[in-house]
Write a protein that holds these residues in place. Sequence first.
Motif, PDB file in Angstrom:
ATOM      1  N   LEU A   3       0.760  -1.074  -0.054  1.00  0.00           N
ATOM      2  CA  LEU A   3      -0.241  -0.532  -0.028  1.00  0.00           C
ATOM      3  C   LEU A   3       1.120   1.556  -0.118  1.00  0.00           C
ATOM      4  O   LEU A   3       0.919   2.387  -0.665  1.00  0.00           O
ATOM      5  CB  LEU A   3      -0.847  -0.366   1.128  1.00  0.00           C
ATOM      6  N   ILE A   4       1.665   1.168   0.214  1.00  0.00           N
ATOM      7  CA  ILE A   4       2.546   2.308   1.017  1.00  0.00           C
ATOM      8  C   ILE A   4       3.611   2.650  -0.357  1.00  0.00           C
ATOM      9  O   ILE A   4       3.494   3.918  -0.824  1.00  0.00           O
ATOM     10  CB  ILE A   4       3.560   1.690   1.670  1.00  0.00           C
ATOM     11  N   SER A   5       3.730   1.503  -1.193  1.00  0.00           N
ATOM     12  CA  SER A   5       4.619   1.600  -2.194  1.00  0.00           C
ATOM     13  C   SER A   5       3.463   1.720  -3.597  1.00  0.00           C
ATOM     14  O   SER A   5       3.829   2.614  -4.855  1.00  0.00           O
ATOM     15  CB  SER A   5       5.481   0.606  -3.141  1.00  0.00           C
ATOM     16  N   VAL A   6       1.984   1.699  -3.713  1.00  0.00           N
ATOM     17  CA  VAL A   6       1.064   2.680  -4.445  1.00  0.00           C
ATOM     18  C   VAL A   6       1.033   3.335  -3.863  1.00  0.00           C
ATOM     19  O   VAL A   6       0.601   4.185  -5.291  1.00  0.00           O
ATOM     20  CB  VAL A   6      -0.376   1.402  -4.003  1.00  0.00           C
ATOM     21  N   LEU A   7       0.535   4.000  -2.385  1.00  0.00           N
ATOM     22  CA  LEU A   7       0.890   5.880  -2.347  1.00  0.00           C
ATOM     23  C   LEU A   7       2.266   6.539  -2.666  1.00  0.00           C
ATOM     24  O   LEU A   7       1.924   7.804  -3.948  1.00  0.00           O
ATOM     25  CB  LEU A   7       0.141   5.531  -1.589  1.00  0.00           C
ATOM     26  N   TRP A   8       2.991   5.809  -2.744  1.00  0.00           N
ATOM     27  CA  TRP A   8       4.515   6.251  -3.382  1.00  0.00           C
ATOM     28  C   TRP A   8       4.183   6.877  -4.227  1.00  0.00           C
ATOM     29  O   TRP A   8       4.869   8.077  -5.271  1.00  0.00           O
ATOM     30  CB  TRP A   8       5.120   5.526  -2.827  1.00  0.00           C
ATOM     31  N   GLY A   9       4.066   5.942  -5.241  1.00  0.00           N
ATOM     32  CA  GLY A   9       3.598   5.822  -6.754  1.00  0.00           C
ATOM     33  C   GLY A   9       2.767   6.723  -8.009  1.00  0.00           C
ATOM     34  O   GLY A   9       3.117   7.604  -8.352  1.00  0.00           O
ATOM     35  N   ILE A  10       1.555   7.246  -6.770  1.00  0.00           N
ATOM     36  CA  ILE A  10       0.604   7.900  -6.970  1.00  0.00           C
ATOM     37  C   ILE A  10       1.415   9.857  -7.161  1.00  0.00           C
ATOM     38  O   ILE A  10       0.786   9.953  -7.603  1.00  0.00           O
ATOM     39  CB  ILE A  10      -0.693   8.181  -6.931  1.00  0.00           C
ATOM     40  N   VAL A  11       1.793   9.512  -6.464  1.00  0.00           N
ATOM     41  CA  VAL A  11       2.544  10.918  -5.555  1.00  0.00           C
ATOM     42  C   VAL A  11       3.309  11.233  -6.469  1.00  0.00           C
ATOM     43  O   VAL A  11       3.294  12.286  -7.415  1.00  0.00           O
ATOM     44  CB  VAL A  11       2.907  10.357  -4.464  1.00  0.00           C
ATOM     45  N   ALA A  12       4.919   9.902  -7.466  1.00  0.00           N
ATOM     46  CA  ALA A  12       5.330  10.404  -8.063  1.00  0.00           C
ATOM     47  C   ALA A  12       4.670  10.597  -9.481  1.00  0.00           C
ATOM     48  O   ALA A  12       5.455  11.672 -10.138  1.00  0.00           O
ATOM     49  CB  ALA A  12       6.015   9.588  -8.106  1.00  0.00           C
ATOM     50  N   LEU A  13       3.037  10.013  -9.780  1.00  0.00           N
ATOM     51  CA  LEU A  13       3.070   9.993 -11.351  1.00  0.00           C
ATOM     52  C   LEU A  13       1.982  11.693 -11.174  1.00  0.00           C
ATOM     53  O   LEU A  13       2.144  12.227 -11.302  1.00  0.00           O
ATOM     54  CB  LEU A  13       1.345   9.407 -10.632  1.00  0.00           C
ATOM     55  N   LEU A  14       1.981  11.865 -10.018  1.00  0.00           N
ATOM     56  CA  LEU A  14       1.492  13.371  -9.954  1.00  0.00           C
ATOM     57  C   LEU A  14       2.319  14.334  -9.573  1.00  0.00           C
ATOM     58  O   LEU A  14       2.340  15.336 -10.126  1.00  0.00           O
ATOM     59  CB  LEU A  14      -0.010  14.091  -8.395  1.00  0.00           C
ATOM     60  N   TRP A  15       3.423  15.022  -9.083  1.00  0.00           N
ATOM     61  CA  TRP A  15       4.597  15.420  -9.416  1.00  0.00           C
ATOM     62  C   TRP A  15       4.582  15.039 -10.777  1.00  0.00           C
ATOM     63  O   TRP A  15       5.743  16.427 -11.013  1.00  0.00           O
ATOM     64  CB  TRP A  15       6.064  14.261  -8.374  1.00  0.00           C
ATOM     65  N   THR A  16       5.145  14.518 -11.835  1.00  0.00           N
ATOM     66  CA  THR A  16       5.145  14.244 -13.095  1.00  0.00           C
ATOM     67  C   THR A  16       4.529  14.846 -13.344  1.00  0.00           C
ATOM     68  O   THR A  16       5.208  15.688 -14.431  1.00  0.00           O
ATOM     69  CB  THR A  16       5.653  12.865 -13.480  1.00  0.00           C
ATOM     70  N   LEU A  17       2.961  15.186 -13.886  1.00  0.00           N
ATOM     71  CA  LEU A  17       2.275  15.528 -14.509  1.00  0.00           C
ATOM     72  C   LEU A  17       2.579  17.019 -13.952  1.00  0.00           C
ATOM     73  O   LEU A  17       2.386  17.688 -15.133  1.00  0.00           O
ATOM     74  CB  LEU A  17       0.295  15.270 -14.278  1.00  0.00           C
ATOM     75  N   LEU A  18       2.946  17.272 -12.767  1.00  0.00           N
ATOM     76  CA  LEU A  18       3.535  18.736 -12.208  1.00  0.00           C
ATOM     77  C   LEU A  18       4.410  19.807 -13.044  1.00  0.00           C
ATOM     78  O   LEU A  18       4.528  20.768 -13.172  1.00  0.00           O
ATOM     79  CB  LEU A  18       3.196  18.692 -10.540  1.00  0.00           C
ATOM     80  N   ALA A  19       5.325  18.699 -13.408  1.00  0.00           N
ATOM     81  CA  ALA A  19       6.926  18.683 -13.445  1.00  0.00           C
ATOM     82  C   ALA A  19       6.754  19.312 -15.486  1.00  0.00           C
ATOM     83  O   ALA A  19       7.487  19.610 -16.024  1.00  0.00           O
ATOM     84  CB  ALA A  19       7.399  17.672 -13.610  1.00  0.00           C
ATOM     85  N   PHE A  20       4.637  18.483 -16.001  1.00  0.00           N
ATOM     86  CA  PHE A  20       5.325  18.872 -17.011  1.00  0.00           C
ATOM     87  C   PHE A  20       5.080  20.479 -17.625  1.00  0.00           C
ATOM     88  O   PHE A  20       4.611  20.993 -19.008  1.00  0.00           O
ATOM     89  CB  PHE A  20       4.382  18.252 -17.830  1.00  0.00           C
ATOM     90  N   ILE A  21       4.789  21.693 -16.318  1.00  0.00           N
ATOM     91  CA  ILE A  21       4.315  22.275 -16.743  1.00  0.00           C
ATOM     92  C   ILE A  21       5.398  23.197 -17.163  1.00  0.00           C
ATOM     93  O   ILE A  21       6.325  22.904 -16.303  1.00  0.00           O
ATOM     94  CB  ILE A  21       3.416  23.003 -15.373  1.00  0.00           C
ATOM     95  N   PRO A  22       5.571  24.348 -17.814  1.00  0.00           N
ATOM     96  CA  PRO A  22       6.819  25.214 -18.409  1.00  0.00           C
ATOM     97  C   PRO A  22       7.312  25.815 -17.051  1.00  0.00           C
ATOM     98  O   PRO A  22       6.620  25.769 -16.652  1.00  0.00           O
ATOM     99  CB  PRO A  22       6.089  25.519 -19.538  1.00  0.00           C
ATOM    100  N   LEU A  23       8.263  25.552 -17.002  1.00  0.00           N
ATOM    101  CA  LEU A  23       9.322  26.409 -16.132  1.00  0.00           C
ATOM    102  C   LEU A  23       9.392  24.936 -15.039  1.00  0.00           C
ATOM    103  O   LEU A  23       9.585  25.560 -13.522  1.00  0.00           O
ATOM    104  CB  LEU A  23       9.480  28.236 -15.543  1.00  0.00           C
ATOM    105  N   LEU A  24       8.657  24.128 -14.811  1.00  0.00           N
ATOM    106  CA  LEU A  24       8.507  23.513 -13.451  1.00  0.00           C
ATOM    107  C   LEU A  24       9.412  21.516 -13.838  1.00  0.00           C
ATOM    108  O   LEU A  24       9.222  21.180 -12.624  1.00  0.00           O
ATOM    109  CB  LEU A  24       7.261  23.275 -12.814  1.00  0.00           C
ATOM    110  N   GLY A  25       9.540  22.133 -15.304  1.00  0.00           N
ATOM    111  CA  GLY A  25      10.855  20.299 -15.242  1.00  0.00           C
ATOM    112  C   GLY A  25      11.634  20.180 -14.398  1.00  0.00           C
ATOM    113  O   GLY A  25      12.140  19.175 -14.324  1.00  0.00           O
ATOM    114  N   TRP A  26      12.779  21.261 -13.762  1.00  0.00           N
ATOM    115  CA  TRP A  26      12.905  20.855 -12.423  1.00  0.00           C
ATOM    116  C   TRP A  26      12.461  20.104 -11.651  1.00  0.00           C
ATOM    117  O   TRP A  26      13.556  19.402 -11.016  1.00  0.00           O
ATOM    118  CB  TRP A  26      14.060  22.335 -11.593  1.00  0.00           C
ATOM    119  N   GLY A  27      11.509  19.822 -11.188  1.00  0.00           N
ATOM    120  CA  GLY A  27      10.969  19.743 -10.565  1.00  0.00           C
ATOM    121  C   GLY A  27      11.586  17.320 -10.940  1.00  0.00           C
ATOM    122  O   GLY A  27      11.238  16.431  -9.725  1.00  0.00           O
TER     123      GLY A  27
END
Length: 82
Positions: A3-27
Amino acid sequence: MGLISVLWGIVALLWTLLAFIPLLGWGNWFMIPFAVVGAIVAAIGAAFSSPGRRGRAKTGLVLNVLAIAIGVFRLVIGGGVI
C-alpha cells in the motif's frame, strides 16, 4: 509495504504531471530519486509477500517505474540531460 508503494507511485505520477508545466521541469530531478525509493520499497514488498498477496506491491512497482520513465523522457526531450 504494498500500500505504501502504491501511494508513493501515485504521488510520483502526480509530481510528474506537475513537472510537465513549463518552468517546473526541474521537479523531475527531485521526482526521479523519489520514485526510485518507491520502486525499492515495492520490490522489497513483493519479495517478502506471499505469492497471493503481491498485487499491491507489483502495482506500486509499475507506477514508480512508469513515473521514472516519464521523468527521464521529459528531461531528455526538454534538454535537462546534457
